[in-house]
Design an enzyme around this catalytic site. Structure first.
Site, short mmCIF file in Angstrom:
data_model
loop_
_atom_site.label_atom_id
_atom_site.label_comp_id
_atom_site.label_asym_id
_atom_site.label_seq_id
_atom_site.Cartn_x
_atom_site.Cartn_y
_atom_site.Cartn_z
N GLY A 240 0.83 -1.21 0.00
CA GLY A 240 0.00 0.00 0.00
C GLY A 240 0.85 1.24 0.00
O GLY A 240 2.00 1.22 -0.48
N SER A 241 0.33 2.30 0.57
CA SER A 241 1.03 3.58 0.49
C SER A 241 2.21 3.64 1.46
O SER A 241 2.22 2.97 2.49
CB SER A 241 0.05 4.71 0.80
N THR A 242 3.18 4.47 1.12
CA THR A 242 4.37 4.61 1.96
C THR A 242 3.99 5.18 3.33
O THR A 242 4.56 4.77 4.35
CB THR A 242 5.42 5.47 1.23
N VAL A 244 1.23 4.75 5.11
CA VAL A 244 0.69 3.69 5.98
C VAL A 244 1.81 2.69 6.32
O VAL A 244 1.90 2.21 7.45
CB VAL A 244 -0.53 3.01 5.33
N GLY A 245 2.67 2.41 5.37
CA GLY A 245 3.81 1.52 5.63
C GLY A 245 4.64 2.01 6.80
O GLY A 245 5.06 1.26 7.68
N CYS A 296 2.02 0.26 -8.46
CA CYS A 296 3.14 0.75 -7.66
C CYS A 296 4.42 0.84 -8.48
O CYS A 296 5.25 1.71 -8.26
CB CYS A 296 3.34 -0.10 -6.43
N GLU A 388 4.40 10.25 -6.00
CA GLU A 388 3.60 9.24 -6.69
C GLU A 388 2.20 9.82 -6.95
O GLU A 388 1.52 10.26 -6.02
CB GLU A 388 3.49 8.01 -5.77
P1 NAI Z 1 -3.51 2.76 1.81
O1 NAI Z 1 -2.08 2.49 1.99
O2 NAI Z 1 -4.20 3.67 2.74
O3 NAI Z 1 -4.33 1.39 1.83
C1 NAI Z 1 -3.79 0.11 1.59
C2 NAI Z 1 -4.38 -0.88 2.57
O4 NAI Z 1 -3.98 -0.55 3.90
C3 NAI Z 1 -5.90 -0.93 2.61
O5 NAI Z 1 -6.30 -2.26 2.79
C4 NAI Z 1 -6.24 -0.09 3.82
O6 NAI Z 1 -7.47 -0.42 4.38
C5 NAI Z 1 -5.11 -0.44 4.75
N1 NAI Z 1 -4.81 0.57 5.76
C6 NAI Z 1 -5.01 1.90 5.72
N2 NAI Z 1 -4.56 2.47 6.85
C7 NAI Z 1 -4.06 1.49 7.62
C8 NAI Z 1 -3.42 1.46 8.90
N3 NAI Z 1 -3.21 2.56 9.61
N4 NAI Z 1 -3.00 0.28 9.37
C9 NAI Z 1 -3.18 -0.84 8.66
N5 NAI Z 1 -3.78 -0.88 7.46
C10 NAI Z 1 -4.20 0.28 6.94
O7 NAI Z 1 -3.73 3.25 0.35
P2 NAI Z 1 -5.01 4.05 -0.17
O8 NAI Z 1 -5.53 5.04 0.79
O9 NAI Z 1 -5.97 3.09 -0.64
O10 NAI Z 1 -4.34 4.87 -1.33
C11 NAI Z 1 -3.66 6.09 -1.05
C12 NAI Z 1 -2.44 6.22 -1.89
O11 NAI Z 1 -1.55 5.16 -1.62
C13 NAI Z 1 -2.70 6.11 -3.36
O12 NAI Z 1 -3.08 7.31 -3.92
C14 NAI Z 1 -1.39 5.66 -3.87
O13 NAI Z 1 -0.55 6.75 -4.06
C15 NAI Z 1 -0.84 4.80 -2.76
N6 NAI Z 1 -1.03 3.36 -2.99
C16 NAI Z 1 0.06 2.62 -3.35
C17 NAI Z 1 -0.07 1.28 -3.59
C18 NAI Z 1 1.09 0.45 -3.98
O14 NAI Z 1 0.92 -0.68 -4.39
N7 NAI Z 1 2.29 0.95 -3.87
C19 NAI Z 1 -1.35 0.61 -3.52
C20 NAI Z 1 -2.44 1.46 -3.10
C21 NAI Z 1 -2.24 2.78 -2.86
#
Ligand code: NAI
Length: 771
Positions: A240-242, A244-245, A296, A388
């Site tokens: 997912g996003s950096t 949240v990572g 990504c 990104e």
């Molecule tokens: P996100 O990183 O918020 O969500 C990814 C997953 O993490 C989802 O299942 C979400 O429910 C979960 N999540 C969210 N907050 C969390 C937390 N505090 N603890 C644990 N899990 C959590 O990504 P989002 O909001 O869907 O997209 C936002 C931006 O992130 C996008 O605009 C994009 O730039 C980036 N992104 C990058 C991805 C990649 O593969 N590198 C994939 C998705 C988004």
């Protein structure tokens, strides 16, 4: 439209895929998505809606998982795990059954994915679903082979897995297949926008005979994800996003949970003036307009050699004009809908805020669609070149020389992937190793396969998914880790020296003995309370000096394995020549005989000298007309907090492992027995080791660990010191998501291969090869 008109306009007619079966499947489930826990569906609620972004219509109501739901799922997974881990062959059969059933339901999965995510049906049908299926086939094989090929490895236990919305089924497969193959059980949380294919997958698990509790799926949003991170799991695997990572890195710091992070990217797409331009243009369609750019590893940063830039942009714009954007269920569509209006608003805001360069866009239909966009003439530091966008927006700049291309390509906080386009194999293979990226595609883009590891460097995260290298992330050494016994330094109020010639040791930085910046030193006593000498107390400034010395020694990473082996053997020779003296010194320091430790230290040096030119990469047989070369590269600058008990062995082993693979290292000596430093630097000074490759500090671990973890020029931090040091390092590392390898207070017993894996990054270079 008449046939004659069709021939005249040569327009495509719409070729709509039916959504009837997918909608009927949802209706059978009352258009409600519950959790799949312990092999059963839980009663579902309509807490939030999942919609078809192309039309805005609601597809189903989704249950938001609570901490209590997560706890039940984790308990189910925990209960099922020991039996599941028992037989690799049984696991292989189940994984194979999943793959077969996914094939049988491939069309349902593809249509459901397109409905829920908005991606073109052509992509869901031809890429997402087949790749997901391949993952299960491939990992059925790993389950079968585990016992013979990974005899020293065991499952981690229960894995919490959190996935994004851009490839809902494929990411699920990437997470679940390797975890299950290695004998783990899982609790997976799909993204809130896209829960539906996970639901179909749960149904497939029931049909495939997956034992209850082995696969658990809890629906929900970020809060549910955070609850999973906090739950009693052994690993968190996140894509997912950096941002949240980073939060997850902080939340798991010091807990002993394993962690893999697959985060964002801003991958360069480099086109040299001798590239096949038409292929490179076509490649860009796959690089940045595949999945609406919500990828990504999207080739989102175009770097074109100056001499061909105008012609290349013209060709690219002509190609953009031909892209078809619209209903994702239409099989002729190239670009579908953006996953959600929230994401659309984010893309729109980022692009509208940009005033630099020239923007070229084609038109998009009304609704949740964003037009393919090209922005040329941006400076490398511009916001859109660095951040990104996660949409169908390509940003571009030019370069003059290959060296400049590398410099601009690497000018990013990310390091996921890169594409190199050139008809000159020498040039392409010269550039590939210089790019800071986990994956490099030569004359290609966005290729992924179960047989090749996927993952990045820097703020793109750490860990690999897929291939042999991905398995390490779902296993641990078989021998169970015991808590380390803490050792406190001998103390005394008697400051009369045991030896009238008391010594104060200096720090060893950049090949020289240097005084500590702060001018402080600490007394060291022997077991009988007699003063042995003083050691310098290094501070943050000394650490920074050591990092500068490591940076100045970057040439070491380019030295041959043969040379590194020679130097390691020579260090062993010098150490051996002073063996008796060292053994005596160890006895003075620790009160225990040092003879065996000296012997083990010489063996460790021989082991890593032996490996220096033998830790080969792999050639992955990926199903393209080519190969993926999995190359081992040095991690870079490594800081090591040495273990307490064996001051000599605990310093020399990590040093030898790190430098054997071409890393530069800064070692902080055993906290209770730091005085060993005096002997070591005398040996290093006579060893032919280039200055700065090895630096040694003495000082307070808790203070230095925080600084090392946060330092942006340190690529990895290892700790074999106390549990508190592990937590400090993991927490601090969230700032730039550097690699960490810490003991969390347990006695690690790494094999030589474990050391070598920690000392290297794997770069997969995809190269066209053969026919
Ligand atoms: P996100 O990183 O918020 O969500 C990814 C997953 O993490 C989802 O299942 C979400 O429910 C979960 N999540 C969210 N907050 C969390 C937390 N505090 N603890 C644990 N899990 C959590 O990504 P989002 O909001 O869907 O997209 C936002 C931006 O992130 C996008 O605009 C994009 O730039 C980036 N992104 C990058 C991805 C990649 O593969 N590198 C994939 C998705 C988004």
């Amino acid at each position: 439209m008449k046939i004659k008109e069709i021939f005249t306009t040569m327009d495509y007619g719409p070729a709509l895929e039916s959504k009837a079966e997918a909608l009927a499947w949802l209706a059978q489930h009352d258009n409600l998505v519950g959790h799949f826990i312990g092999g059963k569906w839980t009663p579902a609620r309509d807490d939030f809606a999942t919609t078809n972004p192309a039309t805005g219509e609601k597809l189903a109501g989704v249950t938001k998982g609570t901490s209590a739901d997560i706890a039940v799922a984790v308990a189910a997974a925990r209960k099922a795990q020991p039996a599941w881990a028992k037989s690799g062959h049984k696991r292989a059969r189940v994984l194979y059954a999943i793959a077969r059933l996914m094939q049988k339901h491939a069309r349902l999965l593809a249509v459901m994915e397109t409905l829920d995510n908005g991606k073109p049906i052509r992509e869901a049908r031809d890429i997402d679903v087949p790749l997901a299926i391949r993952h299960f086939y491939h990992h059925a094989g790993f389950a079968q082979l585990m016992q013979d090929e990974l005899p020293d490895r065991a499952a981690l236990g229960v894995c919490g897995q959190i996935i994004p919305w851009n490839f809902p089924l494929l990411m699920l497969a990437w997470k679940i297949a390797p975890a299950l193959a290695m004998g783990n059980t899982v609790v997976l949380k799909p993204a809130e926008y896209t829960p539906l294919t996970a639901m179909v997958f749960a149904d497939i698990c029931m049909q495939a005979g997956v034992p209850a509790g082995v696969v658990n799926i809890v629906m929900g949003d970020g809060e549910t994800g955070a609850a999973l991170v906090a739950a009693d799991v052994d690993k968190i695997a996140f894509t997912g996003s950096t941002d949240v990572g980073r939060k997850i890195r902080e939340a798991t710091a010091g807990t002993g949970k394993a962690l893999s992070l697959e985060l964002g990217g801003k991958s360069p797409y480099i086109v040299f003036d001798d590239a096949d331009m038409d292929s490179a243009v076509e490649g860009l369609v796959d690089a940045i307009w595949f999945n609406q750019g919500q990828v990504c590893c999207a080739g989102s940063r175009l770097l074109v050699q100056e001499g061909i830039a105008d012609r290349f942009y013209a060709k690219l714009k002509a190609r953009m004009d031909g892209l078809r954007i619209g209903d994702p269920l239409d099989k002729c569509i190239d670009i579908g809908a953006i996953v959600d209006p929230v994401q659309l608003a984010q893309i729109t805001a980022m692009v509208s805020a940009n005033a630099e360069g020239e923007t070229y866009q084609i038109t998009a239909p009304e609704g949740c669609f964003y037009p393919p966009t090209l922005i040329t003439g941006l400076s490398p530091a511009s916001h859109l070149m660095q951040e990104e966008i996660f949409g169908p927006v390509l940003v571009a700049t030019t370069f003059r020389t290959p060296a400049e291309a590398v410099e601009i390509a690497n000018n990013t906080r990310y390091g996921l992937a890169a594409s190199v386009w050139s008809e000159n194999i020498n040039l392409a293979l010269d550039i590939a190793p210089k790019l800071v990226a986990g994956i490099v595609w030569i004359n290609g883009t966005n290729m992924m396969d179960a047989a090749a590891g996927f993952g990045g460097l820097r703020e793109s995260g750490f860990g690999r998914e897929g291939g042999w290298e991905g398995l390490a992330g779902y296993t641990r050494p078989k021998a169970s880790a015991k808590p380390i016994k803490r050792i406190t330094a001998f103390a005394s109020s008697d400051s009369s020296p045991a030896d009238p010639l008391d010594r104060t040791t200096k720090l060893y930085i950049g090949g020289k003995q240097t005084r500590p910046d702060g001018g402080y030193s600490r007394a060291v006593f022997n077991p009988r309370g007699k003063l042995l000498g003083h050691v310098s107390e290094a501070n943050r400034k000394d650490l920074r000096n050591a990092v500068e010395a490591m940076n100045a020694a970057k040439g070491w990473s380019k030295s041959t394995g043969h040379l590194r082996a020679q130097i390691l053997y020579y260090i062993a020779e010098n150490l051996s020549a002073r063996g008796d003296e060292l053994a005596k010194r160890l006895k003075d320091l620790t009160g225990k005989s040092g003879t065996a430790e000296v012997e083990q230290t010489i063996r460790a040096l021989f082991t890593f000298a032996a490996w220096a030119d033998k830790y080969d990469g792999k050639v992955h047989g990926v199903p393209i007309r080519g190969v993926a070369l999995a190359m081992h590269e040095a991690v870079g600058n490594i800081a090591v907090f040495c273990g307490e008990a064996t001051p000599l062995l605990g310093l020399v082993t990590p040093m030898a492992a790190a430098i054997s693979m071409g890393n530069r290292v800064t070692l902080v000596t055993s906290a209770p027995f730091p005085l060993i430093v005096a002997e070591i630097y005398q040996i290093l000074e006579t060893s032919d080791l280039p200055a700065g490759v090895v630096n040694i500090l003495t000082g307070d671990h808790s203070d230095l660990a925080g600084h090392a973890a946060k330092h942006h020029d340190i690529d990895a931090v290892w700790s074999f010191s106390g549990a508190d040091i592990s937590a400090t390092i993991e927490k601090g590392s969230a700032s730039n998501l550097k690699r960490t390898w810490v003991n969390n207070g347990t006695a690690l017993t790494p094999t030589a291969r474990d050391w070598l894996a920690a000392a290297t990054e794997v770069k997969n270079i995809w190269i066209p090869y053969g026919e």
